[in-house]
Design an enzyme around this catalytic site. Structure first.
Site, short mmCIF file in Angstrom:
data_model
loop_
_atom_site.label_atom_id
_atom_site.label_comp_id
_atom_site.label_asym_id
_atom_site.label_seq_id
_atom_site.Cartn_x
_atom_site.Cartn_y
_atom_site.Cartn_z
N GLY A 1 0.81 -1.20 0.00
CA GLY A 1 0.00 0.00 0.00
C GLY A 1 0.85 1.26 0.00
O GLY A 1 2.02 1.22 -0.36
N GLN B 1 15.49 -7.47 -3.25
CA GLN B 1 14.21 -8.17 -3.08
C GLN B 1 13.78 -8.82 -4.39
O GLN B 1 13.39 -10.00 -4.43
CB GLN B 1 13.16 -7.18 -2.60
CG GLN B 1 11.72 -7.69 -2.72
CD GLN B 1 10.71 -6.75 -2.12
OE1 GLN B 1 10.62 -6.65 -0.91
NE2 GLN B 1 9.94 -6.06 -2.94
N HIS C 1 4.26 2.11 -8.17
CA HIS C 1 3.30 0.99 -8.15
C HIS C 1 2.36 1.06 -9.37
O HIS C 1 2.06 0.05 -10.00
CB HIS C 1 2.44 1.03 -6.88
CG HIS C 1 3.22 0.89 -5.61
ND1 HIS C 1 3.42 1.94 -4.75
CD2 HIS C 1 3.82 -0.18 -5.04
CE1 HIS C 1 4.12 1.52 -3.71
NE2 HIS C 1 4.39 0.25 -3.85
O1 PAF Z 1 8.02 -4.43 -1.81
C1 PAF Z 1 7.03 -4.58 -1.06
O2 PAF Z 1 6.11 -3.75 -1.04
C2 PAF Z 1 6.97 -5.78 -0.16
O3 PAF Z 1 8.24 -6.14 0.31
C3 PAF Z 1 6.25 -6.98 -0.78
C4 PAF Z 1 6.98 -7.51 -1.99
C5 PAF Z 1 4.84 -6.58 -1.17
C6 PAF Z 1 6.16 -8.12 0.24
O4 PAF Z 1 5.50 -7.73 1.39
#
Ligand code: PAF
Length: 286
Positions: A33, A155, A39
């Site tokens: 969020g 990540q 995003h």
């Molecule tokens: O990058 C993010 O917003 C978070 O680390 C994810 C990939 C949604 C996992 O909670």
């Protein structure tokens, strides 16, 4: 199609089945969020790959350490839902903590080689939380494609590796970092920068950009590029570098000498209460 809000897993199953029975492909954008243009650009990119796009919004407690900002993490659901609807997202999944971590939950996913490197060094347990929640979300949503921002480079690479190592039937796609006009990489936490910190934060991307330019002019010595960025940032004593390094894009390994393949320059730094991360890829196509 208007944005469908889904909270429970059976409702998500019904959504997915209706798509799959019509032969439609699904792309997934997991988020916590506090959505920003980064995003939204992932949603737009997802729409190019699939017939329908689903986002999740779940502030995942297991990826926050004890002293971190889980309680303070921005929660802006009404605005987020409006942004997703405008971006043409088809559904948003809003699981609660009890759905994701029922009582007696005890199984975790780890990348033992890389979980304590880079961001993992300062955030013990962070990637265990990320990989676990992402695997759970992928298993629940079962999309053909899942998209992650390259701003969180480590990540993204660890998720890609998890998908490969565990034979997940999903294609992991990285989305380019979206930047403010001054170059600052967009992040949900940028809203916590004080007005006087904003121009200072932009110095990080300025340094990285200088390294990219030097790389383009033929420099292949990681030390030279790192020094260039460090010089740029150290002009601003309010910024404390946590790591500044050049790694192989896929393995995230350091280069023993000159760069011999596609690389990425990564930085994490503290500015006031905030931890900022950014990176830029260094490869012949940049
Ligand atoms: O990058 C993010 O917003 C978070 O680390 C994810 C990939 C949604 C996992 O909670």
């Amino acid at each position: 199609m208007t944005l469908q809000t889904i909270v429970e897993i059976p409702a998500l199953d019904a959504f997915r089945l209706s798509l799959f029975s019509a032969g439609r492909k699904l792309a997934f954008v997991p988020t916590m969020g506090a959505l920003h243009e980064g995003h939204v650009s992932l949603v737009r990119q997802a729409k190019q790959h699939a017939d329908a796009v689903i986002c999740s919004i779940f502030v995942n407690p297991s990826q926050f350490g004890p002293g971190e900002d889980f309680n303070r993490y921005p929660r802006t659901l009404t605005e987020d839902v409006a942004k997703l609807a405008t971006a043409g997202c088809d559904a948003v999944f809003l699981p609660n903590v009890a759905t994701m971590y029922p009582e007696k939950f005890q199984t975790w996913v780890r990348n033992e080689a890389l979980e304590n490197d880079l961001c993992g060094a300062a955030r013990p347990g962070h990637f265990r939380g990320v990989l676990t929640v992402v695997l759970k979300l992928l298993n629940i949503v079962r999309p053909e494609f899942a998209l992650f921002g390259k701003k969180d480079y480590q990540q993204w690479r660890l998720i890609e590796k998890m998908a490969l190592d565990l034979n997940l039937p999903v294609r992991i796609i990285g989305g380019e970092t979206v930047r403010e006009p001054d170059g600052l990489a967009m992040s949900s936490r940028n809203r916590y920068l004080k007005p006087e910190e904003r121009p200072v934060a932009a110095v990080i991307s300025k340094g990285l950009r200088a390294a990219v330019e030097k790389y383009k002019s033929g420099e292949r010595n990681p030390k030279a590029l790192i020094e260039l960025v460090a010089r740029e940032i150290s002009g601003h004593p309010a910024i404390k570098i946590e790591y500044l390094t050049i790694r192989d894009q896929l393995s995230l390994a350091e280069f023993p000498g000159v760069m011999t393949g596609p690389a990425v320059i990564l930085v994490a730094a503290r500015l006031g209460d905030l931890r900022l991360i950014d990176n830029m890829e260094l490869d012949p196509s940049v």
